[in-house]
Enzyme design. Structure first.
Site, PDB file in Angstrom:
ATOM      1  N   ASP A   1      -0.233   5.118   0.844  1.00  0.00           N
ATOM      2  CA  ASP A   1      -0.518   6.147   1.851  1.00  0.00           C
ATOM      3  C   ASP A   1      -0.489   5.568   3.259  1.00  0.00           C
ATOM      4  OD1 ASP A   1      -2.474   8.692   0.287  1.00  0.00           O
ATOM      5  OD2 ASP A   1      -1.328   7.141  -0.714  1.00  0.00           O
TER       6      ASP A   1
ATOM      7  N   LYS B   1      -6.619  -4.416  -5.393  1.00  0.00           N
ATOM      8  CA  LYS B   1      -5.255  -4.611  -4.873  1.00  0.00           C
ATOM      9  C   LYS B   1      -4.892  -6.093  -4.885  1.00  0.00           C
ATOM     10  CE  LYS B   1      -4.915  -0.578  -1.812  1.00  0.00           C
ATOM     11  NZ  LYS B   1      -4.476  -0.115  -0.485  1.00  0.00           N
TER      12      LYS B   1
ATOM     13  N   ASN C   1      -8.786  -1.530   3.815  1.00  0.00           N
ATOM     14  CA  ASN C   1      -8.855  -1.896   2.399  1.00  0.00           C
ATOM     15  C   ASN C   1      -7.631  -2.682   1.930  1.00  0.00           C
ATOM     16  OD1 ASN C   1      -7.227   0.474   2.549  1.00  0.00           O
ATOM     17  ND2 ASN C   1      -7.594   0.882   0.386  1.00  0.00           N
TER      18      ASN C   1
ATOM     19  N   ASP D   1      -1.766  -0.895   5.942  1.00  0.00           N
ATOM     20  CA  ASP D   1      -2.118  -0.325   7.250  1.00  0.00           C
ATOM     21  C   ASP D   1      -3.616  -0.180   7.468  1.00  0.00           C
ATOM     22  OD1 ASP D   1      -2.811   3.027   7.166  1.00  0.00           O
ATOM     23  OD2 ASP D   1      -2.137   2.032   5.344  1.00  0.00           O
TER      24      ASP D   1
ATOM     25  N   ARG E   1     -15.236  11.615  -0.718  1.00  0.00           N
ATOM     26  CA  ARG E   1     -14.120  12.521  -0.443  1.00  0.00           C
ATOM     27  C   ARG E   1     -13.741  13.334  -1.681  1.00  0.00           C
ATOM     28  NH1 ARG E   1      -9.903   8.400   1.913  1.00  0.00           N
ATOM     29  NH2 ARG E   1     -11.281   6.892   0.926  1.00  0.00           N
TER      30      ARG E   1
ATOM     31  N   ASP F   1       0.871  -1.167   0.000  1.00  0.00           N
ATOM     32  CA  ASP F   1       0.000   0.000   0.000  1.00  0.00           C
ATOM     33  C   ASP F   1       0.916   1.228   0.000  1.00  0.00           C
ATOM     34  OD1 ASP F   1      -2.350   1.675   0.546  1.00  0.00           O
ATOM     35  OD2 ASP F   1      -1.539   1.809   2.578  1.00  0.00           O
TER      36      ASP F   1
ATOM     37  N   GLU G   1      -1.668  10.666   4.170  1.00  0.00           N
ATOM     38  CA  GLU G   1      -2.787  10.298   3.309  1.00  0.00           C
ATOM     39  C   GLU G   1      -2.925  11.443   2.312  1.00  0.00           C
ATOM     40  OE1 GLU G   1      -4.805   7.586   3.195  1.00  0.00           O
ATOM     41  OE2 GLU G   1      -3.767   6.565   4.846  1.00  0.00           O
TER      42      GLU G   1
ATOM     43  N   SER H   1      -2.353   1.106  -4.748  1.00  0.00           N
ATOM     44  CA  SER H   1      -2.810   2.214  -3.922  1.00  0.00           C
ATOM     45  C   SER H   1      -4.226   2.657  -4.265  1.00  0.00           C
ATOM     46  CB  SER H   1      -1.855   3.408  -4.093  1.00  0.00           C
ATOM     47  OG  SER H   1      -2.316   4.525  -3.371  1.00  0.00           O
ATOM     48  N   GLY H   2      -4.998   2.913  -3.225  1.00  0.00           N
ATOM     49  CA  GLY H   2      -6.288   3.569  -3.385  1.00  0.00           C
ATOM     50  C   GLY H   2      -6.103   5.066  -3.522  1.00  0.00           C
TER      51      GLY H   2
END
Length: 234
Positions: free
Chosen positions: A30, A167, A193, A190, A74, A28, A37, A118-119
């Protein structure tokens, strides 16, 4: 760090492990490879951090179970933000977490391929991937029109949002490309997701993670840098 947490916790796995048993490591971005983030920092530049960060935190804790919905909510708050905010975050706020460069260099030296899933956003992921020598990358592309964020994402050939399931798919697809099995994969994250990807890997690693994530990970790093993972290998 909570008083009851050891700096490094191993569960459902018996050390020492052999790094030679693994061929791929998926990360991941962020709050894992980097300390921020990115979406929260873009929002901060735009004066909207409190609203956006509250949704981010709830999503990472697993309280909002639909990551795609949480990301769209967001992003909608960032509609109209100048694209220059991205440059400010990249150059003034993005920092690698301690040990990220050391760990990635050691894994590459041992012959592992590295995957960034990554999201977050490609604008930042490209920089991270280049610095760390990442071999494969998947992330979300912010839509920008006339120099401003639209509040949306660009459609890519695999979809528009890299969520937990994407992912996992990306990690396993990259493993298949190099002839590796899921058991030969390491997955590091972390947030909630990341759990689907971590559950599909031979070794799952939680880095300064949310409670739900560290409870399920085979290795949980609560204190120190990412390179502390190297201590579990013979």
């Amino acid at each position: 760090m909570s008083a009851e947490l050891s700096p490094l916790v191993l569960q459902h796995v018996t050390p020492p492990l052999r790094l030679s048993d693994f061929r791929l490591a998926a990360f991941d971005m962020d709050s894992t490879l980097i300390s921020i983030e990115c979406i929260d920092e873009i929002a901060d530049v735009a004066g909207k951090k409190a609203e956006v960060a509250a949704i981010t935190e709830a999503a990472m804790r697993g309280e909002i179970t639909d990551f795609k919905d949480s990301l769209r909510r967001r992003l909608a708050l960032l509609k109209g933000v100048p694209a220059t905010a991205l440059d400010e975050v990249l150059h003034q706020r993005l920092r690698f977490n301690p040990g990220a460069e050391t760990l990635c260099a050691a894994l590459k030296a041992a012959g592992l391929k590295l995957v960034l899933v990554s999201g977050g956003f490609t604008f930042f992921a490209r920089h991270v991937a280049e610095r760390l020598g990442i071999d494969f990358m998947r992330s979300n592309e912010l839509e920008i029109v006339n120099g401003h964020l639209t509040g949306g994402l660009c459609m890519q050939d695999w979809g528009d949002i890299c969520d937990g399931e994407e992912k996992r798919r990306m990690m396993l697809s990259c493993a298949e490309q190099i002839g590796a099995t899921p058991a030969q994969c390491i997955a590091v994250g972390d947030g909630a997701n990341d759990l689907i990807m971590m559950g599909a890997a031979g070794l799952s690693v939680a880095y300064h993670a949310k409670p739900k994530v560290r409870e399920q990970a085979m290795v949980a790093i609560h204190d120190g840098g990412l390179d502390r993972l190297l201590t579990v290998f013979a």
